[in-house]
Scaffold this motif. Structure first.
Motif, PDB file in Angstrom:
ATOM      1  N   GLY A   1       0.798  -1.215   0.000  1.00 25.86           N
ATOM      2  CA  GLY A   1       0.000   0.000   0.000  1.00 25.86           C
ATOM      3  C   GLY A   1       0.829   1.263   0.000  1.00 25.86           C
ATOM      4  O   GLY A   1       0.288   2.360  -0.181  1.00 25.86           O
ATOM      5  N   LEU A   2       2.144   1.125   0.193  1.00 26.85           N
ATOM      6  CA  LEU A   2       3.042   2.275   0.244  1.00 26.85           C
ATOM      7  C   LEU A   2       3.982   2.352  -0.946  1.00 26.85           C
ATOM      8  O   LEU A   2       4.390   3.440  -1.354  1.00 26.85           O
ATOM      9  CB  LEU A   2       3.882   2.213   1.534  1.00 26.85           C
ATOM     10  N   LEU A   3       4.363   1.203  -1.479  1.00 23.79           N
ATOM     11  CA  LEU A   3       5.294   1.139  -2.604  1.00 23.79           C
ATOM     12  C   LEU A   3       4.618   0.490  -3.804  1.00 23.79           C
ATOM     13  O   LEU A   3       3.709  -0.329  -3.640  1.00 23.79           O
ATOM     14  CB  LEU A   3       6.529   0.308  -2.222  1.00 23.79           C
ATOM     15  N   PRO A   4       5.043   0.818  -5.022  1.00 22.04           N
ATOM     16  CA  PRO A   4       4.507   0.128  -6.199  1.00 22.04           C
ATOM     17  C   PRO A   4       4.824  -1.369  -6.116  1.00 22.04           C
ATOM     18  O   PRO A   4       5.991  -1.754  -6.121  1.00 22.04           O
ATOM     19  CB  PRO A   4       5.252   0.786  -7.366  1.00 22.04           C
ATOM     20  N   ALA A   5       3.800  -2.194  -5.993  1.00 17.95           N
ATOM     21  CA  ALA A   5       3.990  -3.631  -5.796  1.00 17.95           C
ATOM     22  C   ALA A   5       3.676  -4.366  -7.083  1.00 17.95           C
ATOM     23  O   ALA A   5       2.510  -4.570  -7.433  1.00 17.95           O
ATOM     24  CB  ALA A   5       3.105  -4.140  -4.658  1.00 17.95           C
TER      25      ALA A   5
ATOM     26  N   GLY B   1      10.244  10.742  -7.648  1.00 13.69           N
ATOM     27  CA  GLY B   1      10.721  10.772  -9.025  1.00 13.69           C
ATOM     28  C   GLY B   1      12.010  10.006  -9.207  1.00 13.69           C
ATOM     29  O   GLY B   1      12.166   9.216 -10.150  1.00 13.69           O
ATOM     30  N   ILE B   2      12.973  10.231  -8.302  1.00 17.93           N
ATOM     31  CA  ILE B   2      14.242   9.507  -8.357  1.00 17.93           C
ATOM     32  C   ILE B   2      14.004   8.018  -8.131  1.00 17.93           C
ATOM     33  O   ILE B   2      14.602   7.173  -8.800  1.00 17.93           O
ATOM     34  CB  ILE B   2      15.221  10.065  -7.311  1.00 17.93           C
ATOM     35  N   PHE B   3      13.097   7.711  -7.199  1.00 18.23           N
ATOM     36  CA  PHE B   3      12.789   6.302  -6.914  1.00 18.23           C
ATOM     37  C   PHE B   3      12.256   5.612  -8.173  1.00 18.23           C
ATOM     38  O   PHE B   3      12.627   4.469  -8.470  1.00 18.23           O
ATOM     39  CB  PHE B   3      11.758   6.219  -5.786  1.00 18.23           C
ATOM     40  N   ALA B   4      11.387   6.296  -8.906  1.00 13.90           N
ATOM     41  CA  ALA B   4      10.832   5.715 -10.131  1.00 13.90           C
ATOM     42  C   ALA B   4      11.924   5.425 -11.153  1.00 13.90           C
ATOM     43  O   ALA B   4      11.903   4.388 -11.833  1.00 13.90           O
ATOM     44  CB  ALA B   4       9.788   6.658 -10.727  1.00 13.90           C
TER      45      ALA B   4
ATOM     46  N   GLY C   1      14.591  -2.867 -13.259  1.00 14.42           N
ATOM     47  CA  GLY C   1      13.914  -3.702 -14.242  1.00 14.42           C
ATOM     48  C   GLY C   1      12.789  -4.544 -13.669  1.00 14.42           C
ATOM     49  O   GLY C   1      12.815  -4.960 -12.503  1.00 14.42           O
ATOM     50  N   ALA C   2      11.784  -4.788 -14.510  1.00 15.73           N
ATOM     51  CA  ALA C   2      10.578  -5.484 -14.073  1.00 15.73           C
ATOM     52  C   ALA C   2      10.845  -6.930 -13.667  1.00 15.73           C
ATOM     53  O   ALA C   2      10.250  -7.438 -12.720  1.00 15.73           O
ATOM     54  CB  ALA C   2       9.531  -5.435 -15.186  1.00 15.73           C
ATOM     55  N   GLN C   3      11.719  -7.630 -14.379  1.00 15.53           N
ATOM     56  CA  GLN C   3      11.969  -9.033 -14.050  1.00 15.53           C
ATOM     57  C   GLN C   3      12.602  -9.177 -12.671  1.00 15.53           C
ATOM     58  O   GLN C   3      12.249 -10.072 -11.900  1.00 15.53           O
ATOM     59  CB  GLN C   3      12.874  -9.662 -15.125  1.00 15.53           C
TER      60      GLN C   3
END
Length: 324
Positions: free
Chosen positions: A189-193, A302-305, A312-314
């Motif tokens: 709920g806090l980070l893109p999972a 922004g930097i985190f993204a 990478g997604a994998q």
């Protein structure tokens, strides 16, 4: 410059030795409050107590002789957890209240039953019910989003809302009540999972519901503690997880703890301590990278993204599965 170096050294040491965010780590060490004094003799209602984190929290709290009410859908599992609690502490009084959290037609009946079960009002409500997900963002059917929100956000919120209503508590009213909600959310709920879009969105919504409750009802004596666990070992956690298709389950059984997973008894201890010290919001995680990511994402999204895109997604899928 010296200050920055000292700060970075302190941060590195903290991340190395802590399995929670700074607020819980600090107060659990300097405060004189104890679990025994917080729970003994109080009515504690655990919603989502039949397995996983909810079961372990029940076993943790049983040590301190509260009046426990255990709720979930499956009666036989609740009875098994109740017996385990009595084995931990024979003086602990335990009752079960089978309850489908999204059966809204029976919500008031069940909530009133909980609030009268020990002939006194519930003091602490631990909202732990939830269901995870493994699915690709682009493939999820809308009804899965709806079902996931019902279980992970709307159901727990409606339990709290109903309890407040039957007690006549309102932000503009005159009544006060010493009532605590302990909300088990998720780092998702806090980070893109990755692989959990519906679940992550629902947990974020859950947190916003209860953040607002804390603001609106704090002056009326209603306290809220939101705890966001990262990976916690539970063999069947992913077995019933949502997928992208209605009516299907992920089906995975985790046969042994993975490197990034916190032990369930430690997770239960930290959740208990967060409630004792009335921590408004905290994260618990066995890996320093998760706690560091929480702080970094909150301040530098922004930097985190950009870092996430670089990783990478994998790689993220592997991390999400707690293989590392």
């Amino acid at each position: 410059m010296i200050f920055i170096v000292i700060l970075l050294i302190f941060l590195g040491i903290f991340l190395k030795i802590s399995d929670s965010t700074l607020n819980l780590w600090f107060w659990s060490r300097v405060s004189r409050k104890t679990e025994a004094s917080h729970y003994r003799g109080k009515v504690v209602w655990i919603v989502g107590a039949s397995s996983g984190i909810g079961e372990d929290v029940a076993l943790r709290l049983a040590r301190f002789s509260p009046l426990l009410i255990l709720s979930a859908r499956r009666t036989e599992l609740l009875e098994a957890v109740a017996e385990k609690c009595r084995a931990v502490n024979g003086a602990c009084q335990v009752k079960i209240l089978p309850f489908d959290m999204i059966d809204y037609a029976k919500m008031e009946e069940k909530t009133r039953a909980a609030d009268q079960m020990f002939d006194r009002k519930v003091d602490i409500v631990i909202l732990n019910a939830g269901r995870s997900q493994r699915a690709e963002w682009t493939e999820i059917e809308p009804s899965v989003d709806v079902d996931c929100f019902q279980i992970n956000a709307i159901g727990p919120t409606q339990v709290a809302r109903t309890l407040l209503k039957i007690r006549g508590l309102h932000p503009t009213g005159d009544k006060h009540d010493d009532l605590q909600f302990v909300v088990i959310s998720s780092v998702a709920g806090l980070l893109p999972a990755i692989l959990s879009p519906s679940y992550a969105a629902a947990k974020a919504a859950l947190m916003q519901y209860f953040r607002l409750l804390a603001v609106e009802m704090g002056e009326k004596g209603v306290k809220v503690s939101i705890i966001c666990p990262s990976h916690v070992y539970a063999p069947n956690m992913l077995k019933s997880a949502f997928t992208s298709t209605p009516g299907t389950e992920h089906g995975e059984i985790i046969s042994a703890p993975r490197a990034a997973q916190m032990t369930p008894d430690r997770a239960a201890e930290l959740i208990s301590l967060a409630a004792v010290h009335r921590i408004h919001e905290c994260v618990i995680a066995s890996t320093p990278s998760v706690i560091a990511s929480i702080y970094f994402f909150a301040n530098f999204p922004g930097i985190f993204a950009k870092i996430i895109n670089f990783v990478g997604a994998q790689r993220l899928r592997k991390i999400r599965s707690a293989h590392e």
